[in-house]
Design a protein around this motif. Structure first.
Motif, short mmCIF file in Angstrom:
data_model
loop_
_atom_site.label_atom_id
_atom_site.label_comp_id
_atom_site.label_asym_id
_atom_site.label_seq_id
_atom_site.Cartn_x
_atom_site.Cartn_y
_atom_site.Cartn_z
N LEU A 11 -0.68 -85.34 3.36
CA LEU A 11 -1.35 -84.04 3.44
C LEU A 11 -1.44 -83.53 4.87
O LEU A 11 -1.27 -82.34 5.13
CB LEU A 11 -2.75 -84.12 2.84
N THR A 12 -1.68 -84.44 5.80
CA THR A 12 -1.78 -84.04 7.21
C THR A 12 -0.44 -83.53 7.72
O THR A 12 -0.38 -82.50 8.40
CB THR A 12 -2.26 -85.22 8.07
N VAL A 13 0.63 -84.21 7.38
CA VAL A 13 1.96 -83.78 7.82
C VAL A 13 2.32 -82.43 7.19
O VAL A 13 2.84 -81.53 7.86
CB VAL A 13 3.02 -84.86 7.49
N LEU A 14 2.03 -82.26 5.89
CA LEU A 14 2.28 -80.98 5.24
C LEU A 14 1.44 -79.87 5.86
O LEU A 14 1.89 -78.73 6.00
CB LEU A 14 2.00 -81.08 3.74
N GLY A 15 0.22 -80.21 6.25
CA GLY A 15 -0.64 -79.23 6.91
C GLY A 15 -0.10 -78.81 8.26
O GLY A 15 -0.12 -77.63 8.61
N ILE A 16 0.43 -79.76 9.02
CA ILE A 16 1.01 -79.43 10.33
C ILE A 16 2.23 -78.53 10.15
O ILE A 16 2.40 -77.56 10.89
CB ILE A 16 1.36 -80.73 11.09
N VAL A 17 3.06 -78.84 9.16
CA VAL A 17 4.24 -78.01 8.90
C VAL A 17 3.81 -76.59 8.49
O VAL A 17 4.37 -75.60 8.96
CB VAL A 17 5.13 -78.65 7.81
N GLY A 18 2.80 -76.48 7.64
CA GLY A 18 2.31 -75.17 7.23
C GLY A 18 1.71 -74.39 8.37
O GLY A 18 1.91 -73.17 8.47
N LEU A 19 0.99 -75.07 9.25
CA LEU A 19 0.41 -74.41 10.41
C LEU A 19 1.50 -73.88 11.35
O LEU A 19 1.42 -72.74 11.82
CB LEU A 19 -0.50 -75.37 11.17
N ILE A 20 2.49 -74.70 11.60
CA ILE A 20 3.56 -74.29 12.51
C ILE A 20 4.36 -73.13 11.90
O ILE A 20 4.65 -72.15 12.58
CB ILE A 20 4.48 -75.49 12.85
N TRP A 21 4.70 -73.24 10.60
CA TRP A 21 5.49 -72.19 9.97
C TRP A 21 4.71 -70.88 9.88
O TRP A 21 5.24 -69.81 10.16
CB TRP A 21 5.96 -72.64 8.60
N GLY A 22 3.43 -70.96 9.52
CA GLY A 22 2.63 -69.75 9.43
C GLY A 22 2.43 -69.09 10.78
O GLY A 22 2.50 -67.87 10.90
N PHE A 54 -4.38 -79.82 6.27
CA PHE A 54 -4.58 -80.61 7.48
C PHE A 54 -5.97 -81.24 7.50
O PHE A 54 -6.12 -82.44 7.71
CB PHE A 54 -4.36 -79.74 8.71
N PHE A 55 -6.99 -80.43 7.29
CA PHE A 55 -8.35 -80.96 7.36
C PHE A 55 -8.69 -81.87 6.19
O PHE A 55 -9.45 -82.83 6.35
CB PHE A 55 -9.37 -79.83 7.50
N THR A 56 -8.10 -81.63 5.02
CA THR A 56 -8.30 -82.54 3.90
C THR A 56 -7.64 -83.89 4.18
O THR A 56 -8.22 -84.94 3.90
CB THR A 56 -7.72 -81.94 2.61
#
Length: 68
Positions: A11-22, A54-56
């Protein structure tokens, strides 16, 4: 390694990817980014989902105790 910690890491890695892409699509002003056409304000959706993931994930990693 615990299953909750593994899921938290994913979940953290997916969150980082989502943050960077957004953030990238928002700063690029929308348009076409990687064969995906988005406008500037709809790029906030992956950014907000990235924050949630990310926070989850971080809370799952920190809240799980290691037991042998």
């Amino acid at each position: 390694m615990n299953l909750k910690r593994t899921f938290g890491t994913i979940l953290t890695v997916l969150g980082i990817v989502g943050l960077i892409w957004g953030a990238y699509t928002f700063l690029a002003g929308g348009g076409s980014v990687g064969n995906v056409s988005v406008n500037q304000f709809s790029s906030l959706v992956p950014f907000i989902l990235g924050l949630i993931f990310f926070f989850t994930g971080i809370s799952l990693i920190k809240g799980t105790k290691d037991t042998a």
